[in-house]
Design a protein around this motif. Structure first.
Motif, PDB file in Angstrom:
ATOM      1  N   CYS A 199     -99.144 -14.924 -38.213  1.00  0.00           N
ATOM      2  CA  CYS A 199     -98.232 -15.764 -37.437  1.00  0.00           C
ATOM      3  C   CYS A 199     -98.822 -17.164 -37.299  1.00  0.00           C
ATOM      4  N   THR A 259     -98.284 -20.842 -35.501  1.00  0.00           N
ATOM      5  CA  THR A 259     -97.539 -21.494 -34.434  1.00  0.00           C
ATOM      6  C   THR A 259     -98.364 -22.643 -33.874  1.00  0.00           C
ATOM      7  N   ASP A 260     -97.910 -23.204 -32.769  1.00  0.00           N
ATOM      8  CA  ASP A 260     -98.646 -24.302 -32.137  1.00  0.00           C
ATOM      9  C   ASP A 260     -99.205 -23.782 -30.819  1.00  0.00           C
ATOM     10  N   CYS A 278     -98.480 -21.690 -28.359  1.00  0.00           N
ATOM     11  CA  CYS A 278     -97.440 -20.679 -28.183  1.00  0.00           C
ATOM     12  C   CYS A 278     -97.130 -20.433 -26.704  1.00  0.00           C
ATOM     13  N   GLU A 310     -93.661 -15.899 -27.111  1.00  0.00           N
ATOM     14  CA  GLU A 310     -94.316 -15.755 -28.416  1.00  0.00           C
ATOM     15  C   GLU A 310     -95.590 -14.937 -28.280  1.00  0.00           C
ATOM     16  N   THR A 311     -96.393 -15.275 -27.282  1.00  0.00           N
ATOM     17  CA  THR A 311     -97.660 -14.578 -27.069  1.00  0.00           C
ATOM     18  C   THR A 311     -97.450 -13.086 -26.892  1.00  0.00           C
ATOM     19  N   VAL A 367    -103.066 -14.345 -35.617  1.00  0.00           N
ATOM     20  CA  VAL A 367    -102.392 -15.572 -35.192  1.00  0.00           C
ATOM     21  C   VAL A 367    -103.282 -16.775 -35.456  1.00  0.00           C
ATOM     22  N   CYS A 406    -103.206 -20.613 -34.152  1.00  0.00           N
ATOM     23  CA  CYS A 406    -102.476 -21.392 -33.158  1.00  0.00           C
ATOM     24  C   CYS A 406    -103.363 -22.450 -32.525  1.00  0.00           C
ATOM     25  N   ASN A 407    -102.749 -23.293 -31.720  1.00  0.00           N
ATOM     26  CA  ASN A 407    -103.426 -24.416 -31.084  1.00  0.00           C
ATOM     27  C   ASN A 407    -104.320 -23.928 -29.939  1.00  0.00           C
ATOM     28  N   TYR A 462    -103.600 -19.444 -25.187  1.00  0.00           N
ATOM     29  CA  TYR A 462    -104.567 -19.239 -26.271  1.00  0.00           C
ATOM     30  C   TYR A 462    -105.626 -18.198 -25.876  1.00  0.00           C
ATOM     31  N   VAL A 497    -106.722 -13.897 -32.546  1.00  0.00           N
ATOM     32  CA  VAL A 497    -106.775 -15.232 -33.142  1.00  0.00           C
ATOM     33  C   VAL A 497    -107.626 -15.204 -34.409  1.00  0.00           C
ATOM     34  N   ALA A 506     -95.612 -25.637 -39.145  1.00  0.00           N
ATOM     35  CA  ALA A 506     -96.259 -24.405 -39.594  1.00  0.00           C
ATOM     36  C   ALA A 506     -95.582 -23.856 -40.841  1.00  0.00           C
TER      37      ALA A 506
END
Length: 372
Positions: A15, A17-18, A20, A24-25, A40, A42-43, A49, A58, A95
């Motif tokens: 996945c 994303t930014d 999230c 989404e999480t 994942v 992600c940002n 996060y 992550v 993404a």
């Protein structure tokens, strides 16, 4: 079949994303708990996060700068070489573009997420590196209105095949919404007053001017206060419009607030007067989760979210008179107000629950890969 065997049997998902959000999480975690092998990227600055880190999900922190982020694309490609994935699920256009580029030459299904109407065209080159790219296997639309909009896009003989479009509502859970109602006295709202709340970014399409006009049209005996949440506080034209209303002292700005759900929870009615391009607005969902009945316009996915006359009221866009009438109706009929508030909360708890999103997304992955 053992848990390990089941995990190997189900598709492996990356996945992208930014920062999230909570839905989404919890989707990612729910899919992993359902047996899918989910990683994942992600940002790391996102508020959720650390929850993903704690869950061991992550694969790599990543903050894509744009759709042509060379470093980010390289990081995604490295991850794809480290581990064999069946599906890339990209949750924003950056993404999606970088994921498509990173996976070039690989046998992997690409799933895109679309949460708003507009900005996709066969004449737009950027659309061809994202949603119109031929390697995109599926576009998950957050509402039927978005799916239908994409199905209607045409240029000459070209269109998006309907088999590529699928609606999956973004899921929520009432347990996420436990904030205490904010004390609205901080913004100058007297205790015990009837309050209408509106949250949104300062964009013309949000229809703040229509809402202010609607409030000004209310009969003199309808005494209520309007609370505007967000960066609309900086809108000079709107401020000038408010100064020209009959009761400018009853309209209050909060500026950006991290407790926006608490402000909605402290209100009697939530209004989103958008005039175009809505998906399933989070602000409306948050209000409904707190049993606050919404008044929304017939735009995008909002009529799917709010059942007119049951869990809220739906009015035509750009119609200040209709909007004013809907607000007055709820002001005068407190029994209706309470009934719609309860129905709104029940609708989020059932029709838009995160478990449904997890189930439908998992079925999508299995149908694309043939793994079950």
């Amino acid at each position: 079949m053992s848990d390990q065997q089941q995990k190997r049997a189900l598709p492996a998902i990356l996945c992208l994303t930014d920062a999230c959000d909570r839905p989404e999480t919890e989707l990612f975690i729910g899919l992993r708990n359902a047996g899918f092998d989910v990683d994942v990227m992600c940002n790391p600055k996102g508020r959720n996060y650390q929850r993903l880190v704690d869950e061991g999900m992550v694969a790599e922190p990543i903050a894509l700068k744009n759709r042509f982020d060379k470093e980010g694309t390289g990081a995604i490609r490295e991850q794809l070489h480290r581990k064999r994935y069946d599906v890339i699920h990209a949750f924003n256009p950056r993404a999606l573009a970088c994921g498509l580029r990173a996976s070039r030459g690989m046998d992997i299904r690409i799933v895109a997420y679309r949460g708003v109407i507009g900005n996709i065209s066969f004449l737009n080159p950027e659309s061809w590196i994202t949603f119109l790219h031929p390697r995109v296997s599926k576009i998950v639309c957050v509402a039927d209105a978005i799916r239908e909009h994409l199905a209607e896009i045409r240029f000459l003989w070209m269109k998006i095949p309907e088999r590529k479009l699928q609606r999956i509502y973004k899921g929520h859970d009432l347990s996420w919404y436990q904030d205490e109602p904010t004390d609205l006295a901080e913004f100058g709202v007297p205790e015990g007053e009837f309050v209408v709340c509106c949250t949104g970014r300062d964009r013309p399409r949000k229809g703040f001017d229509v809402l202010v006009d609607a409030i000004d049209r209310l009969p003199e005996d309808v005494r209520l206060h309007l609370v505007l949440v967000g960066d609309v506080i900086n809108n000079k034209e709107l401020r000038a419009q408010i100064e020209g209303t009959s009761h400018p002292e009853r309209i209050h700005f909060t500026g950006y607030r991290s407790d926006a759900p608490g402000i909605a929870a402290a209100s009697d009615v939530f209004v989103l007067p958008s005039i175009e391009r809505e998906g399933l607005p989070r602000a409306v969902i948050e209000a409904m989760a707190y049993s606050v009945p919404p008044v929304v316009t017939r735009v995008g996915g909002m009529p799917e979210l709010v059942e007119d006359g049951v869990s809220g009221l739906v009015v035509p866009q750009k119609d200040a008179s209709a909007l004013s009438g809907a607000i007055e109706r709820l002001y005068r009929d407190r029994e209706l107000l309470a009934r719609m508030g309860k129905a709104a909360q029940d609708r989020i708890a059932t029709r838009f629950h995160t478990s449904q999103t997890v189930r439908e997304t998992g079925e999508l992955y299995k149908s694309l890969t043939g793994k079950s």
